[in-house]
Design a protein around this motif. Structure first.
Motif, PDB file in Angstrom:
ATOM      1  N   TYR A   3      10.061   3.110 -22.612  1.00 40.23           N
ATOM      2  CA  TYR A   3      10.907   2.647 -21.522  1.00 40.23           C
ATOM      3  C   TYR A   3      10.311   1.394 -20.875  1.00 40.23           C
ATOM      4  O   TYR A   3      11.028   0.434 -20.589  1.00 40.23           O
ATOM      5  CB  TYR A   3      11.103   3.749 -20.480  1.00 40.23           C
ATOM      6  CG  TYR A   3      12.100   3.382 -19.419  1.00 40.23           C
ATOM      7  CD1 TYR A   3      13.468   3.549 -19.645  1.00 40.23           C
ATOM      8  CD2 TYR A   3      11.685   2.857 -18.204  1.00 40.23           C
ATOM      9  CE1 TYR A   3      14.392   3.193 -18.673  1.00 40.23           C
ATOM     10  CE2 TYR A   3      12.605   2.493 -17.231  1.00 40.23           C
ATOM     11  CZ  TYR A   3      13.954   2.666 -17.473  1.00 40.23           C
ATOM     12  OH  TYR A   3      14.871   2.306 -16.510  1.00 40.23           O
TER      13      TYR A   3
ATOM     14  N   LYS B 124       5.413   5.722 -13.075  1.00 41.43           N
ATOM     15  CA  LYS B 124       4.309   4.789 -12.816  1.00 41.43           C
ATOM     16  C   LYS B 124       2.984   5.544 -12.721  1.00 41.43           C
ATOM     17  O   LYS B 124       1.954   5.056 -13.186  1.00 41.43           O
ATOM     18  CB  LYS B 124       4.559   3.996 -11.530  1.00 41.43           C
ATOM     19  CG  LYS B 124       5.603   2.918 -11.695  1.00 41.43           C
ATOM     20  CD  LYS B 124       5.824   2.164 -10.397  1.00 41.43           C
ATOM     21  CE  LYS B 124       6.883   1.092 -10.581  1.00 41.43           C
ATOM     22  NZ  LYS B 124       7.176   0.376  -9.332  1.00 41.43           N
TER      23      LYS B 124
ATOM     24  N   ASN C 201      12.078  -2.209 -20.457  1.00 47.22           N
ATOM     25  CA  ASN C 201      12.583  -2.468 -19.111  1.00 47.22           C
ATOM     26  C   ASN C 201      11.560  -3.038 -18.137  1.00 47.22           C
ATOM     27  O   ASN C 201      11.923  -3.472 -17.052  1.00 47.22           O
ATOM     28  CB  ASN C 201      13.156  -1.174 -18.529  1.00 47.22           C
ATOM     29  CG  ASN C 201      14.289  -0.650 -19.383  1.00 47.22           C
ATOM     30  OD1 ASN C 201      15.348  -1.236 -19.413  1.00 47.22           O
ATOM     31  ND2 ASN C 201      14.043   0.442 -20.103  1.00 47.22           N
TER      32      ASN C 201
ATOM     33  N   TYR D  46       7.516  -2.605 -16.211  1.00 43.46           N
ATOM     34  CA  TYR D  46       6.823  -1.643 -15.352  1.00 43.46           C
ATOM     35  C   TYR D  46       7.576  -1.411 -14.050  1.00 43.46           C
ATOM     36  O   TYR D  46       7.646  -0.295 -13.551  1.00 43.46           O
ATOM     37  CB  TYR D  46       5.406  -2.154 -15.073  1.00 43.46           C
ATOM     38  CG  TYR D  46       4.598  -1.279 -14.155  1.00 43.46           C
ATOM     39  CD1 TYR D  46       3.955  -0.138 -14.642  1.00 43.46           C
ATOM     40  CD2 TYR D  46       4.463  -1.589 -12.802  1.00 43.46           C
ATOM     41  CE1 TYR D  46       3.206   0.669 -13.806  1.00 43.46           C
ATOM     42  CE2 TYR D  46       3.710  -0.790 -11.963  1.00 43.46           C
ATOM     43  CZ  TYR D  46       3.094   0.342 -12.465  1.00 43.46           C
ATOM     44  OH  TYR D  46       2.350   1.145 -11.627  1.00 43.46           O
ATOM     45  N   ASP D  47       8.139  -2.462 -13.492  1.00 42.51           N
ATOM     46  CA  ASP D  47       8.803  -2.358 -12.189  1.00 42.51           C
ATOM     47  C   ASP D  47      10.016  -1.428 -12.201  1.00 42.51           C
ATOM     48  O   ASP D  47      10.413  -0.926 -11.150  1.00 42.51           O
ATOM     49  CB  ASP D  47       9.223  -3.736 -11.691  1.00 42.51           C
ATOM     50  CG  ASP D  47       8.033  -4.614 -11.354  1.00 42.51           C
ATOM     51  OD1 ASP D  47       6.945  -4.059 -11.066  1.00 42.51           O
ATOM     52  OD2 ASP D  47       8.174  -5.845 -11.392  1.00 42.51           O
ATOM     53  N   LYS D  48      10.592  -1.196 -13.354  1.00 40.50           N
ATOM     54  CA  LYS D  48      11.774  -0.318 -13.460  1.00 40.50           C
ATOM     55  C   LYS D  48      11.396   1.165 -13.571  1.00 40.50           C
ATOM     56  O   LYS D  48      12.267   2.027 -13.542  1.00 40.50           O
ATOM     57  CB  LYS D  48      12.623  -0.710 -14.669  1.00 40.50           C
ATOM     58  CG  LYS D  48      13.201  -2.102 -14.584  1.00 40.50           C
ATOM     59  CD  LYS D  48      14.280  -2.186 -13.540  1.00 40.50           C
ATOM     60  CE  LYS D  48      14.896  -3.577 -13.550  1.00 40.50           C
ATOM     61  NZ  LYS D  48      15.862  -3.749 -12.505  1.00 40.50           N
ATOM     62  N   LEU D  49      10.111   1.465 -13.699  1.00 42.85           N
ATOM     63  CA  LEU D  49       9.677   2.858 -13.792  1.00 42.85           C
ATOM     64  C   LEU D  49       9.796   3.532 -12.430  1.00 42.85           C
ATOM     65  O   LEU D  49       9.603   2.906 -11.387  1.00 42.85           O
ATOM     66  CB  LEU D  49       8.223   2.943 -14.268  1.00 42.85           C
ATOM     67  CG  LEU D  49       7.895   2.407 -15.662  1.00 42.85           C
ATOM     68  CD1 LEU D  49       6.385   2.470 -15.902  1.00 42.85           C
ATOM     69  CD2 LEU D  49       8.632   3.174 -16.733  1.00 42.85           C
ATOM     70  N   SER D  50      10.078   4.829 -12.447  1.00 41.94           N
ATOM     71  CA  SER D  50      10.087   5.602 -11.203  1.00 41.94           C
ATOM     72  C   SER D  50       8.649   5.786 -10.728  1.00 41.94           C
ATOM     73  O   SER D  50       7.701   5.518 -11.479  1.00 41.94           O
ATOM     74  CB  SER D  50      10.737   6.975 -11.441  1.00 41.94           C
ATOM     75  OG  SER D  50       9.886   7.777 -12.253  1.00 41.94           O
TER      76      SER D  50
END
Length: 121
Positions: A37, A51, A41, A43-47
């Protein structure tokens, strides 16, 4: 953070991620999924939960990776190298199963040349 190196790990050396997951008490499939993921997408898009797992199980594989250190074939005690690999070298590091830093690479090349010269003479 080198997401290209992470892609190399996911595509060709997923066992590294799985081992890191086990070492950190995380589910292997979850860590591989988070890695995939993040590649697509960022790192910033991770929950926040993703993270947390990324930071514990993945980040150390693609950021500030320490050189494995070169050891001469006749040296019994392994030497640890304090150098951090250049971010640009991480994909090659994983492709070559452990590339050396510039210093260790120079020593390995010098030793190989000396050995070749010795056997040639």
């Amino acid at each position: 953070m080198n997401l290209n190196a992470l892609k190399e790990i996911v595509d060709n050396q997923v066992e590294i991620l799985e081992s890191s997951a086990r070492d950190n008490g995380a589910d292997e499939n979850t860590i591989v999924g988070i890695a995939k993921y993040a590649i697509g997408n960022g790192y910033d898009k991770l929950s926040s939960n993703q993270k947390y797992h990324f930071d514990n199980s993945i980040r150390h594989l693609i950021e500030n990776v320490q050189c494995s250190g070169y050891n001469h074939e006749f040296v019994e005690v392994p030497r640890e190298c304090p150098n951090i690999l250049d971010d640009d070298d991480l994909v090659e590091y994983y492709q070559d199963d452990g590339k050396y830093c510039e210093s260790c690479e120079g020593q390995a090349s010098a030793d190989a040349h000396s050995k070749e010269s010795f056997f040639r003479d």
